[in-house]
Design a protein around this motif. Structure first.
Motif, mmCIF file in Angstrom:
data_model
loop_
_atom_site.group_PDB
_atom_site.id
_atom_site.type_symbol
_atom_site.label_atom_id
_atom_site.label_comp_id
_atom_site.label_asym_id
_atom_site.label_seq_id
_atom_site.Cartn_x
_atom_site.Cartn_y
_atom_site.Cartn_z
ATOM 1 N N UNK A 1 6.942 106.787 66.172
ATOM 2 C CA UNK A 1 5.889 107.780 65.965
ATOM 3 C C UNK A 1 5.618 108.003 64.482
ATOM 4 N N UNK A 2 6.669 108.203 63.701
ATOM 5 C CA UNK A 2 6.487 108.491 62.282
ATOM 6 C C UNK A 2 5.905 107.300 61.538
ATOM 7 N N UNK A 3 6.228 106.088 61.991
ATOM 8 C CA UNK A 3 5.624 104.907 61.374
ATOM 9 C C UNK A 3 4.114 104.922 61.572
ATOM 10 N N UNK A 4 3.673 105.251 62.791
ATOM 11 C CA UNK A 4 2.240 105.346 63.025
ATOM 12 C C UNK A 4 1.594 106.435 62.199
ATOM 13 N N UNK A 5 2.219 107.603 62.167
ATOM 14 C CA UNK A 5 1.657 108.723 61.404
ATOM 15 C C UNK A 5 1.648 108.441 59.910
ATOM 16 N N UNK A 6 2.599 107.644 59.450
ATOM 17 C CA UNK A 6 2.647 107.296 58.028
ATOM 18 C C UNK A 6 1.371 106.604 57.588
ATOM 19 N N UNK A 7 0.761 105.832 58.488
ATOM 20 C CA UNK A 7 -0.449 105.093 58.154
ATOM 21 C C UNK A 7 -1.714 105.890 58.449
ATOM 22 N N UNK A 8 -1.573 106.997 59.184
ATOM 23 C CA UNK A 8 -2.763 107.738 59.604
ATOM 24 C C UNK A 8 -2.840 109.138 59.009
ATOM 25 N N UNK A 9 -1.940 109.441 58.072
ATOM 26 C CA UNK A 9 -2.008 110.662 57.278
ATOM 27 C C UNK A 9 -1.874 110.261 55.811
ATOM 28 N N UNK A 10 -2.144 111.206 54.924
ATOM 29 C CA UNK A 10 -2.121 110.838 53.505
ATOM 30 C C UNK A 10 -1.337 111.782 52.615
ATOM 31 N N UNK A 11 -1.092 113.030 53.054
ATOM 32 C CA UNK A 11 -0.496 114.026 52.167
ATOM 33 C C UNK A 11 0.814 114.601 52.680
ATOM 34 N N UNK A 12 0.852 114.950 53.947
ATOM 35 C CA UNK A 12 1.982 115.705 54.475
ATOM 36 C C UNK A 12 3.272 114.887 54.474
ATOM 37 N N UNK A 13 4.386 115.584 54.299
ATOM 38 C CA UNK A 13 5.695 114.983 54.475
ATOM 39 C C UNK A 13 5.927 114.751 55.968
ATOM 40 N N UNK A 14 6.762 113.776 56.292
ATOM 41 C CA UNK A 14 7.024 113.397 57.676
ATOM 42 C C UNK A 14 8.526 113.266 57.888
ATOM 43 N N UNK A 15 9.026 113.771 59.010
ATOM 44 C CA UNK A 15 10.466 113.649 59.208
ATOM 45 C C UNK A 15 10.937 114.103 60.566
ATOM 46 N N UNK A 16 12.255 114.150 60.713
ATOM 47 C CA UNK A 16 12.903 114.484 61.980
ATOM 48 C C UNK A 16 13.823 115.685 61.833
ATOM 49 N N UNK A 17 13.820 116.512 62.852
ATOM 50 C CA UNK A 17 14.821 117.569 63.056
ATOM 51 C C UNK A 17 15.320 117.412 64.482
ATOM 52 N N UNK A 18 16.399 116.813 64.747
ATOM 53 C CA UNK A 18 17.172 115.942 63.896
ATOM 54 C C UNK A 18 17.281 114.600 64.605
ATOM 55 N N UNK A 19 17.256 113.508 63.856
ATOM 56 C CA UNK A 19 17.602 112.225 64.436
ATOM 57 C C UNK A 19 19.048 112.284 64.927
ATOM 58 N N UNK A 20 19.270 111.793 66.150
ATOM 59 C CA UNK A 20 20.623 111.781 66.715
ATOM 60 C C UNK A 20 21.394 110.591 66.168
ATOM 61 N N UNK A 21 22.534 110.860 65.580
ATOM 62 C CA UNK A 21 23.357 109.788 65.048
ATOM 63 C C UNK A 21 23.816 108.814 66.106
ATOM 64 N N UNK A 22 23.825 109.251 67.356
ATOM 65 C CA UNK A 22 24.251 108.391 68.454
ATOM 66 C C UNK A 22 23.200 107.355 68.831
ATOM 67 N N UNK A 23 21.954 107.539 68.409
ATOM 68 C CA UNK A 23 20.875 106.664 68.861
ATOM 69 C C UNK A 23 20.808 105.341 68.100
ATOM 70 N N UNK A 24 21.247 105.330 66.835
ATOM 71 C CA UNK A 24 20.991 104.171 65.997
ATOM 72 C C UNK A 24 22.191 103.876 65.104
ATOM 73 N N UNK A 25 22.526 102.613 64.964
ATOM 74 C CA UNK A 25 23.545 102.218 63.997
ATOM 75 C C UNK A 25 23.034 102.532 62.593
ATOM 76 N N UNK A 26 23.916 102.929 61.670
ATOM 77 C CA UNK A 26 23.440 103.379 60.355
ATOM 78 C C UNK A 26 22.706 102.303 59.565
ATOM 79 N N UNK A 27 23.130 101.034 59.684
ATOM 80 C CA UNK A 27 22.417 99.983 58.975
ATOM 81 C C UNK A 27 21.002 99.819 59.474
ATOM 82 N N UNK A 28 20.824 99.898 60.801
ATOM 83 C CA UNK A 28 19.487 99.794 61.395
ATOM 84 C C UNK A 28 18.639 100.999 61.002
#
Length: 307
Positions: free
Chosen positions: A57-84
């Motif tokens: 989602x944030x990747x798509x919004x990154x290309x379709x917005x221009x000013x606002x900050x984008x982020x997560x509250x909170x990405x779950x550490x269990x979902x993704x390996x840290x390198x990925x």
């Protein structure tokens, strides 16, 4: 005081809905658009049309917005390996021109892990601490050098530590109510500490723990941003406030106690109480994503009073 819009798409939102809200967030003058990172609905919501992935989602919004900050509250550490995750966040940061922030936690919602076949390990806080060491280590490794980590849970050998984010440092947000481990992890790794759905008294107490933890490791407590996440329910009159509360299945009195509810002036008054104890940023949890007039009201009647 920064006001940011915070959404819970697992309760039911398509990418198009989130894009509409993100564009309204930008047009209305808010500082940022954030979303949760969950794969399963909570409570009585039907969750339709189904979950959306936070970083896609944030990747798509990154290309379709221009000013606002984008982020997560909170990405779950269990979902993704840290390198990925380091690759994903760095790439989205590049796609946005350096507007990404990473809120990350240990993961807590066991039911969504069971539903989607995601491991729900023990020692999640210890894993989170090691994940943060890997993430920040990868991003801070100089170009042309490699990163090696031989930890308890993760091992990386001669990683090229690419790609790099567009920002010199992606802001890291750590949050929660824990009295010991959470402040310690925040003091070590966070650029911002966030406490969700907390009273002024509990907020002040937790901010104090984080400041003390920072001092214990020789860090200046003022280096961190201190923030809250609170549900918003604002209306021009009692009838509008009641309608918005009913739309999200909540009671007005409860929202006035536990969130930011009431008239614009009432909400400003409560925000200033949080500001007095050190809050400099508030994430407004918006639960009815079809009510863009709600954002417009907050932007026109609350934002101008906060300077």
């Amino acid at each position: 005081m920064d006001l940011r819009i915070f959404t819970e798409p697992q309760q039911g939102a398509s990418y198009d809905t989130l894009l509409t809200v993100a564009r309204a967030t930008e047009e209305c003058g808010f500082d940022a658009f954030f979303r949760s990172d969950h794969y399963l609905r909570m409570g009585t919501a039907d969750g339709l049309p189904g979950p959306t992935d936070a970083w896609i989602t944030l990747a798509g919004l990154a290309r379709e917005t221009s000013r606002i900050r984008l982020g997560t509250l909170m990405t779950a550490g269990t979902f993704r390996l840290p390198g990925v995750l380091a690759i994903q966040v760095a790439q989205v940061d590049q796609m946005s021109g350096g507007r990404v922030e990473l809120g990350i936690g240990a993961g807590w919602y066991e039911a969504e892990h069971t539903a989607y076949g995601i491991p729900f390990p023990k020692n999640r806080f210890a894993r989170l601490e090691e994940q943060l060491a890997v993430l920040t280590g990868l991003w801070s490794t100089p170009l042309g050098e490699t990163f090696t980590h031989d930890g308890t849970y993760y091992q990386l050998k001669e990683c090229p530590a690419l790609p790099k984010p567009a920002q010199p440092r992606v802001p890291v947000i750590i949050g929660g109510h824990g009295a010991e481990r959470t402040p310690r992890i925040a003091a070590r790794f966070a650029d911002e500490f966030n406490i969700p759905f907390a009273s002024i008294e509990d907020t002040e107490r937790q901010f104090g723990r984080v400041r003390a933890a920072a001092e214990d490791i020789g860090r200046t407590p003022g280096d961190l941003v201190y923030s809250n996440a609170l549900v918003a329910c604002v209306g021009e009159n009692d009838a509008e406030i009641a309608r918005r509360a009913a739309a999200i299945g909540r009671e007005v009195d409860e929202l006035k106690t536990n969130g930011l509810a009431g008239s614009p002036d009432e909400v400003v008054e409560k925000i200033k109480l949080y500001e007095a104890i050190g809050t400099s940023r508030i994430y407004l949890q918006i639960l009815d994503l079809g009510d863009l007039a709600h954002l417009e009201l907050i932007a026109s009647r609350v934002l101008p009073q906060l300077g």
